[in-house]
Design an enzyme around this catalytic site. Structure first.
Site, PDB file in Angstrom:
ATOM      1  N   THR A  37     -44.851   5.685 -22.648  1.00  0.00           N
ATOM      2  CA  THR A  37     -45.489   7.174 -23.126  1.00  0.00           C
ATOM      3  C   THR A  37     -44.902   7.539 -24.306  1.00  0.00           C
ATOM      4  O   THR A  37     -45.578   8.167 -24.873  1.00  0.00           O
ATOM      5  CB  THR A  37     -45.291   7.776 -21.830  1.00  0.00           C
ATOM      6  OG1 THR A  37     -45.967   7.370 -20.472  1.00  0.00           O
ATOM      7  CG2 THR A  37     -45.990   9.258 -22.091  1.00  0.00           C
ATOM      8  N   SER A  43     -44.889  -0.195 -19.564  1.00  0.00           N
ATOM      9  CA  SER A  43     -43.937  -0.720 -18.784  1.00  0.00           C
ATOM     10  C   SER A  43     -44.595  -1.544 -17.703  1.00  0.00           C
ATOM     11  O   SER A  43     -43.873  -2.364 -17.059  1.00  0.00           O
ATOM     12  CB  SER A  43     -42.735   0.118 -18.579  1.00  0.00           C
ATOM     13  OG  SER A  43     -43.059   1.074 -17.599  1.00  0.00           O
ATOM     14  N   THR A  88     -41.546   4.476 -18.291  1.00  0.00           N
ATOM     15  CA  THR A  88     -40.687   4.959 -17.102  1.00  0.00           C
ATOM     16  C   THR A  88     -41.021   4.292 -16.045  1.00  0.00           C
ATOM     17  O   THR A  88     -39.927   4.197 -15.267  1.00  0.00           O
ATOM     18  CB  THR A  88     -40.619   6.383 -16.857  1.00  0.00           C
ATOM     19  OG1 THR A  88     -42.283   6.718 -16.747  1.00  0.00           O
ATOM     20  CG2 THR A  88     -40.525   7.393 -18.114  1.00  0.00           C
ATOM     21  N   ASP A  89     -41.995   3.678 -16.003  1.00  0.00           N
ATOM     22  CA  ASP A  89     -42.357   2.994 -14.569  1.00  0.00           C
ATOM     23  C   ASP A  89     -41.496   1.892 -14.088  1.00  0.00           C
ATOM     24  O   ASP A  89     -41.249   1.765 -12.977  1.00  0.00           O
ATOM     25  CB  ASP A  89     -43.890   2.713 -14.702  1.00  0.00           C
ATOM     26  CG  ASP A  89     -44.899   3.747 -14.616  1.00  0.00           C
ATOM     27  OD1 ASP A  89     -44.496   4.461 -13.344  1.00  0.00           O
ATOM     28  OD2 ASP A  89     -45.927   3.729 -15.192  1.00  0.00           O
TER      29      ASP A  89
END
Lengths: 161, 161, 161, 161
Positions: free
Chosen positions: C11, C53, C82-83
């Site tokens: 992101t 990700s 972040t995932d």
């Protein structure tokens, strides 16, 4: 003098959902933008719908026309997605008389910091006060009579037909 | 159609000097702001001076008037500090004929992120296209004929005399 | 002392395509962000990949591990979606020794103005200098050893297992 | 774990008064900045004073030292003007023991949009968690032990003595 601002959605008011990475609508940013602009014009903000203009049907357009006709103010700004803004302008021109209606929008959501929306809103606010009765599209610092304008999908700019 | 934009300074174009904490003028942000607004109107940007409007003398005002008279474009936007903007408008009204001149400015520097400048520039760009010949002040979403307006120093807002 | 920054996307580096309304990757904003932070730490920025990700496979993770092993610098920041950031952290912990590796990211694209990315980058830059060898996730002002942390999908926050 | 944040003013928290064009202090932006950074570290924000660091006397410094000594938290961040930040760090090092204290600040006010403050705050939050007891200055992505650092007035950057 009072001006009606009818909100219909569009890129203008999109936000970023940080949990799923999608863009979505929550509330209109119009009051915040007018405050940022130190705008003291008397306005009536009416949130009519919150949709992508690609999803706008003739039923939606009729609802916008009805709101314009019902408006006590004869100066009306409509915020609208750019993809079908010119269609709605043409639609309104057929059915609303005796008012100055200016449609505007944004290519980038206001919340994304580098939005053209604040510039466009300043322009729409000025055009609606200074132009004669009729329906107009105000984008890119210019204005066009409804029916004389299209969005160039390759450049994202509005241009005369 | 082409529009002349005459830069005279004012809060609009102030920047923050991070070494000494003072505000100062470097270059105008007008081209950057027009780009942000996706403005495609043909403009001639003329950096005439870079001063606080509190320092503006009648010599400065004559220089602005001369630039307006010399302008090949008959639609002119002037960016100007807000403190004496109405004085310059009145001055120009006496000496420039046959053109539409719109003065605008900002309460907060454009570089400070929450500026009203982008909104005001959008408005000035619209008013200069849509209003009849004359000299106008465009601030707070409104426009005023030169000589009919003052800045309220307590509120920072422009209001009719 | 020099720090390697390995860019993998996420992101952090997404931008908004104003023609189609989609988010996409162009270039990394890391150098711009470091400049904004007046960061004078000597850094080697390495754009390894630019992916979500969610699309990251073990082949991608091996490529990141290879870059960490090949790095002449033993302090390494990895920007990452972040995932699956915690998965990559665990993967790296198995295969990279003798270095301090800090993974960080953002919930909101840097270009959207209200990003947590600048705060997180400042944190990662500090943690990588001050923590002992090992692999860490730095988010929400906190740091976690690889293997001891998960992303709470409901809140978007990182928390201890 | 909880972290105390002691506010003393400095560029960090300055705002622009749009009526007189002066910079001034109102409230601290720390809570807003921590929210922007999605920071979930437990913090105690203490607004001790709101002054330019050029006006900071030894009485002020003693008040800061007293607050550090009285703090139940042994990890303390102090926001401080950059001009005399290193002086305050040296002062505190003489009189406060057994705690990790990190001083940080900003070259540009947070409200001006392009502030280094968010980056620095992220760094200070990390350093205070990861560094051993002592007093430190954290600026430009780096940290320095009190007494080993000066601000270069020509460049605005902090550097080792």
């Amino acid at each position: 003098m009072s001006i009606r601002i009818i909100i219909t959605g569009g890129t203008f008011d999109k936000e970023y959902n940080e949990l799923n990475g999608q863009l979505f609508f929550k509330d209109t940013h119009l009051p915040e933008m007018l405050k940022l602009g130190r705008c003291v014009v008397d306005v009536q903000v009416q949130s009519l719908m919150m949709i992508d203009s690609l999803e706008m049907t003739d039923e939606h357009r009729q609802a916008i026309a009805d709101a314009c006709i019902a408006s006590a103010e004869d100066k009306i700004i409509i915020t609208h997605g750019t993809d079908t803004m010119t269609n709605t302008a043409s639609f309104l021109q057929e059915v609303v008389q005796g008012k100055t209606i200016v449609l505007t929008g944004a290519m980038i959501p206001y919340k994304f910091g580098s939005s053209d929306g604040l510039f466009n809103l300043g322009g729409a606010m000025a055009f609606v006060q200074a132009l004669a009765n009729g329906v107009y599209v105000a984008m890119n610092g210019r204005y066009f009579k409804a029916g004389t304008v299209r969005k160039n999908k390759a450049t994202g700019l509005f241009e005369a037909l």
